[in-house]
Design an enzyme around this catalytic site. Structure first.
Site, mmCIF file in Angstrom:
data_model
loop_
_atom_site.group_PDB
_atom_site.id
_atom_site.type_symbol
_atom_site.label_atom_id
_atom_site.label_comp_id
_atom_site.label_asym_id
_atom_site.label_seq_id
_atom_site.Cartn_x
_atom_site.Cartn_y
_atom_site.Cartn_z
ATOM 1 N N GLY A 181 43.573 9.568 67.048
ATOM 2 C CA GLY A 181 44.034 8.485 66.189
ATOM 3 C C GLY A 181 44.635 8.963 64.881
ATOM 4 O O GLY A 181 45.270 8.187 64.159
ATOM 5 N N THR A 226 36.073 12.795 73.043
ATOM 6 C CA THR A 226 36.043 11.951 71.856
ATOM 7 C C THR A 226 37.467 11.739 71.401
ATOM 8 O O THR A 226 37.933 12.345 70.434
ATOM 9 C CB THR A 226 35.237 12.590 70.701
ATOM 10 O OG1 THR A 226 35.681 13.926 70.516
ATOM 11 C CG2 THR A 226 33.777 12.564 70.997
ATOM 12 N N GLY A 227 38.201 10.935 72.137
ATOM 13 C CA GLY A 227 39.477 10.429 71.625
ATOM 14 C C GLY A 227 39.032 9.701 70.389
ATOM 15 O O GLY A 227 38.201 8.819 70.455
ATOM 16 N N THR A 228 39.518 10.078 69.280
ATOM 17 C CA THR A 228 38.764 9.836 68.051
ATOM 18 C C THR A 228 39.703 9.737 66.888
ATOM 19 O O THR A 228 40.854 10.180 66.960
ATOM 20 C CB THR A 228 37.864 11.071 67.822
ATOM 21 O OG1 THR A 228 36.855 11.071 68.798
ATOM 22 C CG2 THR A 228 37.250 11.067 66.457
ATOM 23 N N THR A 229 39.169 9.141 65.815
ATOM 24 C CA THR A 229 39.785 9.387 64.520
ATOM 25 C C THR A 229 38.695 9.865 63.575
ATOM 26 O O THR A 229 37.645 9.217 63.458
ATOM 27 C CB THR A 229 40.399 8.097 63.950
ATOM 28 O OG1 THR A 229 41.143 7.454 64.959
ATOM 29 C CG2 THR A 229 41.274 8.414 62.777
#
Lengths: 226, 247
Positions: free
Chosen positions: A146, A14-17
């Site tokens: 992010g 989950t490359g995520t913000t």
């Protein structure tokens, strides 16, 4: 399927913000919707906000599998504790459970999470539970790939004692800023607002995410399919 | 020797025809007949107790009231070595809870865990029930509380209660008090008075141990300060003399 340096398939990340912000009387949680395996977006509308109790939620970033497993355990332990206590557990207690799991299994896990919720004792609270297993209470927290792009935005935008509407707008704005700059974040925005009355879940579809650069068309309007 | 439970009282795994487990009852008797009396009063959140000593004993060397955690304390009555094991278990429960959940164990939870623990020993042939009962005083987010955990595993929350030989006399006195309306300090004095009064008939030397956990103690379970205890004992003795003179 994307392959890493050893030739093994990369696990979904989950490359995520994720963002959580306290306001006067509660807390707002927000997350983007992108799940990627390498360069392939395996899910563009995922839900990274997991409910742990009626008024405590978990924001997940890092390994999707690890954070889902931790979230499931945390929810199970919280339910058991609620049965023993005869009331809902405190936000700080649930956050402690999550950070303990991170700490005791730090060699194996890669879960950067935020626990946020509302309880009668202390109102809206945000706890950062990053990789490694530390636990810190904060007035607002961000995490995920992010988040690097929006620390300053929140430093600037956060005010103590904001109203609910101001806090919700701040979360959506911050997320959209991160989604504009981080390749691993994007898609849709999901928010959950927690206060005395309960939980309010909101969804911002991709074409309604705020844009910041006039030269970029809003997603969803550029191509007509079929 | 034939007695009430002949034949049905040899193990904790045997019922009598009228539905009793005699071993559990006998354990309760070990508490009821104990020569020392323990008193707890909830509004003031204190556990009080009374010791019978011999002349050779060092004063105040044997402690009856123990700390479980900063916010909780327990006074055991009955077979004291049995009581010590229960105290250790309570301390373990409190430590583990705090270690796992990051907050002090709530009184209600500690009470239930102790009750389950004591009940365990009523279930198996190879173990005997604890011959001890515990008065548990706690102060948590829900406020102060007093619990009594009995050898059978039964536990209740109380405004005031007593165990031991003179328990009925003490309970009669407690019922006369308006426990909800007196302060912590007043309750200490009242408790001392009650214990002195109840012990008067015996004539043997004794000492008192009083602890409290209340706002005045900063919500920490501790022995009452020496001057408060001295004041309470002085008041107790004065009250006794007064009632003597009235006779």
């Amino acid at each position: 399927m994307a392959l890493d340096a050893q030739g093994k398939a990369e696990a979904p990340h989950t490359g995520t913000t994720i963002v959580a912000v306290t306001f006067d009387g509660g807390v707002v949680l927000g997350a983007d919707g992108r799940v990627s395996t390498g360069t392939y977006i395996s899910n563009r509308a995922s839900n990274k906000i997991q409910q742990l109790t009626d008024s405590i939620y978990l924001l997940r970033s890092g390994s999707a599998a690890d954070t889902q497993a931790i979230g499931d355990y945390a929810r199970y332990f919280s339910e058991q504790l609620a049965a023993e206590l005869g009331r809902a557990p405190n936000v700080s207690t649930v956050a402690k459970l999550v950070s303990t799991m991170n700490y005791q299994n730090k060699e194996m896990l890669m879960g950067a999470m935020i626990v946020a919720g509302y309880d009668e004792q202390k109102g809206g609270q945000v706890y950062g539970c990053p990789i490694g297993g530390s636990l810190v209470q904060e007035q607002w927290a961000v995490d995920g790939s992010g988040s690097t792009y929006i620390w300053a935005a929140l430093d600037d935008g956060f005010k103590e004692g904001m109203t609910r509407a101001e806090a919700e707008q701040l979360v959506v704005d911050a997320l959209s800023l991160a989604m504009a700059r981080d390749a691993s974040s994007g898609g849709i925005i999901r928010t959950v607002t927690l206060d005395k009355a309960g939980a309010t879940v909101k969804y911002v579809p991709g074409n309604e995410v705020p844009t910041w650069f006039e030269d970029l068309p809003a997603p969803g309007t550029a191509m007509a399919v079929g | 020797m034939s007695g009430i439970g002949t034949g049905y009282d040899l193990s904790a795994t045997t019922y009598s025809p009228d539905g009793k487990v005699f071993q559990t009852d006998y354990a309760q008797k070990a508490v009821d007949n104990s020569r020392v009396t323990s008193v707890g009063a909830q509004r003031s959140r204190e556990a009080v107790e009374k010791l019978v000593v011999s002349k050779l004993l060092v004063e105040r060397s044997s402690r009856r009231i123990h700390n479980i955690d900063r916010h909780a304390g327990i006074c055991m009555a009955g077979l004291l070595p049995d009581g010590r094991m229960v105290v250790n278990r309570a301390a373990d429960e409190a430590t583990n809870y705090k270690s796992f959940y990051g907050e002090p164990i709530p009184g209600r939870v500690l009470c239930e865990r102790l009750a389950s623990y004591m009940h365990l020993f009523n279930l198996y042939w190879s173990m005997r029930p604890y011959g001890a009962a515990g008065l548990l005083a706690t102060y948590d987010d829900d406020g102060p509380a007093l619990y009594l955990v009995e050898p059978s595993g039964v536990a209740h929350g109380y405004f005031g209660t007593a165990v031991g030989k003179a328990r009925q006399a003490v309970k009669n006195e407690l019922e006369k008090m308006k426990l909800g309306q007196i302060t912590c300090r007043e309750a200490v004095v009242e408790a001392a008075k009650i214990l002195h009064k109840v012990h008067e008939e015996d004539g043997k030397p004794f000492e008192i141990e009083i602890s409290w956990v209340c706002d005045e103690s900063g919500r920490v379970h501790q022995k009452v300060p020496a001057e408060v205890l001295a004041e309470a004992e002085a008041a107790a003795k004065a009250a006794l003399e007064e009632s003597d003179m009235e006779d």
